[in-house]
Design an enzyme around this catalytic site. Structure first.
Site, PDB file in Angstrom:
ATOM      1  N   ARG A   1       0.818  -1.216   0.000  1.00 45.25           N
ATOM      2  CA  ARG A   1       0.000   0.000   0.000  1.00 45.25           C
ATOM      3  C   ARG A   1       0.852   1.266   0.000  1.00 45.25           C
ATOM      4  O   ARG A   1       0.454   2.301   0.525  1.00 45.25           O
ATOM      5  CB  ARG A   1      -0.969   0.023   1.184  1.00 45.25           C
ATOM      6  CG  ARG A   1      -2.117  -0.969   1.032  1.00 45.25           C
ATOM      7  CD  ARG A   1      -3.097  -0.871   2.169  1.00 45.25           C
ATOM      8  NE  ARG A   1      -4.240  -1.763   1.939  1.00 45.25           N
ATOM      9  CZ  ARG A   1      -5.133  -2.074   2.857  1.00 45.25           C
ATOM     10  NH1 ARG A   1      -5.028  -1.587   4.075  1.00 45.25           N
ATOM     11  NH2 ARG A   1      -6.133  -2.879   2.574  1.00 45.25           N
TER      12      ARG A   1
ATOM     13  N   ARG B   1      -2.139   6.387  -0.350  1.00 47.49           N
ATOM     14  CA  ARG B   1      -2.328   6.282   1.097  1.00 47.49           C
ATOM     15  C   ARG B   1      -1.873   7.512   1.850  1.00 47.49           C
ATOM     16  O   ARG B   1      -2.671   8.383   2.144  1.00 47.49           O
ATOM     17  CB  ARG B   1      -1.622   5.034   1.650  1.00 47.49           C
ATOM     18  CG  ARG B   1      -2.024   3.730   1.002  1.00 47.49           C
ATOM     19  CD  ARG B   1      -3.428   3.326   1.366  1.00 47.49           C
ATOM     20  NE  ARG B   1      -3.486   2.743   2.697  1.00 47.49           N
ATOM     21  CZ  ARG B   1      -4.602   2.248   3.230  1.00 47.49           C
ATOM     22  NH1 ARG B   1      -5.720   2.286   2.547  1.00 47.49           N
ATOM     23  NH2 ARG B   1      -4.579   1.730   4.437  1.00 47.49           N
TER      24      ARG B   1
ATOM     25  N   ARG C   1      -6.531  11.931  -5.980  1.00 45.66           N
ATOM     26  CA  ARG C   1      -7.774  11.204  -5.695  1.00 45.66           C
ATOM     27  C   ARG C   1      -9.004  12.086  -5.900  1.00 45.66           C
ATOM     28  O   ARG C   1     -10.075  11.587  -6.287  1.00 45.66           O
ATOM     29  CB  ARG C   1      -7.717  10.687  -4.249  1.00 45.66           C
ATOM     30  CG  ARG C   1      -8.954   9.969  -3.756  1.00 45.66           C
ATOM     31  CD  ARG C   1      -9.119   8.618  -4.416  1.00 45.66           C
ATOM     32  NE  ARG C   1     -10.273   7.917  -3.882  1.00 45.66           N
ATOM     33  CZ  ARG C   1     -11.525   8.131  -4.268  1.00 45.66           C
ATOM     34  NH1 ARG C   1     -11.779   9.032  -5.207  1.00 45.66           N
ATOM     35  NH2 ARG C   1     -12.523   7.448  -3.744  1.00 45.66           N
TER      36      ARG C   1
ATOM     37  N   ASP D   1      -6.987  -2.689  -6.951  1.00 46.16           N
ATOM     38  CA  ASP D   1      -7.661  -3.166  -5.746  1.00 46.16           C
ATOM     39  C   ASP D   1      -8.028  -4.630  -5.932  1.00 46.16           C
ATOM     40  O   ASP D   1      -8.286  -5.085  -7.050  1.00 46.16           O
ATOM     41  CB  ASP D   1      -8.926  -2.346  -5.472  1.00 46.16           C
ATOM     42  CG  ASP D   1      -9.486  -2.611  -4.081  1.00 46.16           C
ATOM     43  OD1 ASP D   1      -8.989  -2.004  -3.119  1.00 46.16           O
ATOM     44  OD2 ASP D   1     -10.402  -3.449  -3.952  1.00 46.16           O
TER      45      ASP D   1
ATOM     46  N   TYR E   1     -15.544 -11.086   0.955  1.00 47.95           N
ATOM     47  CA  TYR E   1     -16.252  -9.847   0.598  1.00 47.95           C
ATOM     48  C   TYR E   1     -17.475 -10.156  -0.265  1.00 47.95           C
ATOM     49  O   TYR E   1     -18.538  -9.538  -0.102  1.00 47.95           O
ATOM     50  CB  TYR E   1     -15.320  -8.914  -0.161  1.00 47.95           C
ATOM     51  CG  TYR E   1     -14.256  -8.254   0.678  1.00 47.95           C
ATOM     52  CD1 TYR E   1     -14.539  -7.112   1.425  1.00 47.95           C
ATOM     53  CD2 TYR E   1     -12.961  -8.755   0.712  1.00 47.95           C
ATOM     54  CE1 TYR E   1     -13.561  -6.494   2.199  1.00 47.95           C
ATOM     55  CE2 TYR E   1     -11.973  -8.149   1.478  1.00 47.95           C
ATOM     56  CZ  TYR E   1     -12.278  -7.022   2.217  1.00 47.95           C
ATOM     57  OH  TYR E   1     -11.304  -6.419   2.979  1.00 47.95           O
TER      58      TYR E   1
END
Length: 349
Positions: A25, A29, A38, A75, A150
Site C-alpha cells: 500500500r 495512502r 484522488r 484493488d 467480501y
C-alpha cells in the site's frame, strides 16, 4: 546492460548485501500528492480503471523514496466486478458489494473477465515504460478466500459469516473459489504480459482457520493459481502472502510453489529462518502501526529484522499495508536505514 532489479534477485534466492525494500500500500495512502490526485476521480473504482491516474499513483512513492519496486495501483475487489457483482466504496467505510451472483453465471463470465480489467494492464505498461530498469514492477491479485469473504458478506467484517458459510455450504464455497482461481490466474497472466515482473497474491484474511480448512481454501487455491499461470508460459516469480496464518505459514510454504512468502507482524525470527533454509525468500514483517508511531522502537525493530533475516534471501516490507496517516518522514527514515542512504522526506518532483 541494465542491472537485474534487486527484488528479482532476492526472489531468485540470492542473499544480497542489503535486502530490497518496498511497502505494501505504498501507492497513495499517506502522500499528499495522492490525496490531491484522488479528488480528480469520480470514485475509487473509476480511479483504478483510469490508466493515466493509476500509473501516476503507482509512480508517486517511487519519486519520493528509493524503493526497489513499485506495485501497481489497483484493488483486490476488481475481479468481483468483472464477474458481474456490483462493487462500490462508501466514503469513510470501505467496500460494499451487491448480491452474490449465481456461481454458474460467474463461471460463464470468467473468459471475458480479463478484458474488463484491461485498464490495469495499460497502467502496468505505462509504469514499466517510465520506471527505471533496475526497479521492479509488481502486479497483484487478492487471494480467492479473501475475495470470497467480501463477495459473500458484502463488506469488510470479522469474516464470521464467511467462515460459517465455508462450513455450512462447502460445495458452494469450493465452486466459488474455483471461479475465482480461474479468473485470478487469467488476470495475473495479463498483468505479467503487460509488464509486471513479479506477482503477489494477497490473502489478507487467512487468520483463524483450522489446518484442514486452511489447506482447502487458502493453500489449494493458491497452488492452482500458480500452476495455471505457469501453464500459460509466465515465469515471473510469485510472492504468496497468507496474512494471519501463524504457524500454518510453514504448511503454506511447503504446499504452494511460490518463490517468496510474505510474513505478517507476528512472524518469529525462527519461522523466517526456517523458510529461508527451506528455499523460500521471505518478505515482511514490520508492524505498520510501529511505522506510524516512529521513534526509537521503530529504529530498533528495523535493526532487528535486518539482523535476523539478512543472512538469507529477504525482502524488507511491512506485515500489512501503510496506514493513511503514517508520517512521511517515518517512511523516509526506514527506507534510508535499509538502503544505507539517508532519505529526506522530500516533496514530490
Amino acid at each position: 546492460m541494465s542491472e537485474t532489479p534487486r527484488l528479482l534477485r532476492a526472489l531468485a534466492g540470492e542473499t544480497l548485501d542489503r535486502p530490497p525494500v518496498w511497502f505494501m500500500r505504498q501507492a497513495g495512502r499517506s502522500l499528499p500528492e495522492y490525496l490531491e490526485l484522488r479528488t480528480q476521480a469520480k470514485d475509487f473504482i473509476s480511479f483504478c480503471h483510469n490508466p493515466e491516474m493509476a500509473a501516476e499513483a503507482t509512480l508517486q512513492p517511487m519519486r519520493r523514496f528509493p524503493m526497489d519496486a513499485a506495485i501497481v495501483f489497483a484493488d483486490i475487489l476488481l475481479i468481483p466486478g468483472a464477474l458481474g457483482q456490483e462493487v462500490w466504496f462508501e466514503k469513510g467505510e470501505g467496500p460494499r458489494l451487491g448480491e452474490l451472483p449465481e456461481i454458474a453465471r460467474m463461471a460463464d463470465a470468467v473468459e471475458g473477465s480479463t478484458a474488463k480489467l484491461s485498464a490495469i494492464g495499460e497502467t502496468l505498461a505505462r509504469v514499466r515504460a517510465e520506471l527505471e530498469p533496475d526497479r521492479a514492477l509488481i502486479g497483484f491479485a487478492g487471494g480467492p478466500w479473501t475475495v470470497a469473504t467480501y463477495m459473500i458478506e458484502g463488506r469488510s467484517s470479522n469474516r464470521e459469516a464467511a467462515r460459517t458459510f465455508a462450513y455450512e455450504h462447502p460445495e458452494t464455497l469450493d465452486a466459488l473459489l474455483r471461479v475465482l482461481v480461474d479468473a485470478t490466474a487469467r488476470y495475473l497472466v495479463m498483468q505479467a504480459n503487460s509488464g509486471a515482473q513479479a506477482l503477489q497474491i494477497f490473502e489478507s484474511w487467512a487468520e483463524g482457520l483450522a489446518e484442514d480448512v486452511f489447506e482447502r481454501i487458502v493453500s489449494r487455491p493458491h497452488r492452482a493459481i500458480v500452476e495455471q499461470v505457469r501453464a500459460a508460459g509466465v515465469t515471473a516469480p510469485f510472492i504468496g502472502f497468507p496474512r494471519g496464518a501463524g504457524a500454518l505459514v510453514e504448511n503454506y510454504a511447503r504446499a504452494v510453489p511460490v518463490e517468496g512468502v510474505g510474513l505478517d507482524t507476528q512472524a518469529s525470527a525462527a519461522v523466517g529462518q526456517r523458510l529461508q533454509a527451506g528455499g523460500k525468500t521471505i518478505q515482511g514483517a514490520l508492524d505498520n502501526l510501529l511505522l506510524r508511531a516512529g521513534g526509537p522502537a521503530l529504529d530498533a525493530r528495523v535493526g532487528a529484522l535486518l539482523e535476523q533475516w539478512g543472512g538469507g534471501p529477504y525482502i524488507f516490507n511491512l506485515g500489512h499495508g501503510v496506514i493513511p496517516d503514517t508520517p512521511i518522514e517515518h517512511i523516509a527514515r526506514v527506507v534510508g536505514r535499509v538502503t544505507g542512504k539517508p532519505v529526506k522526506a522530500m516533496a514530490a518532483e
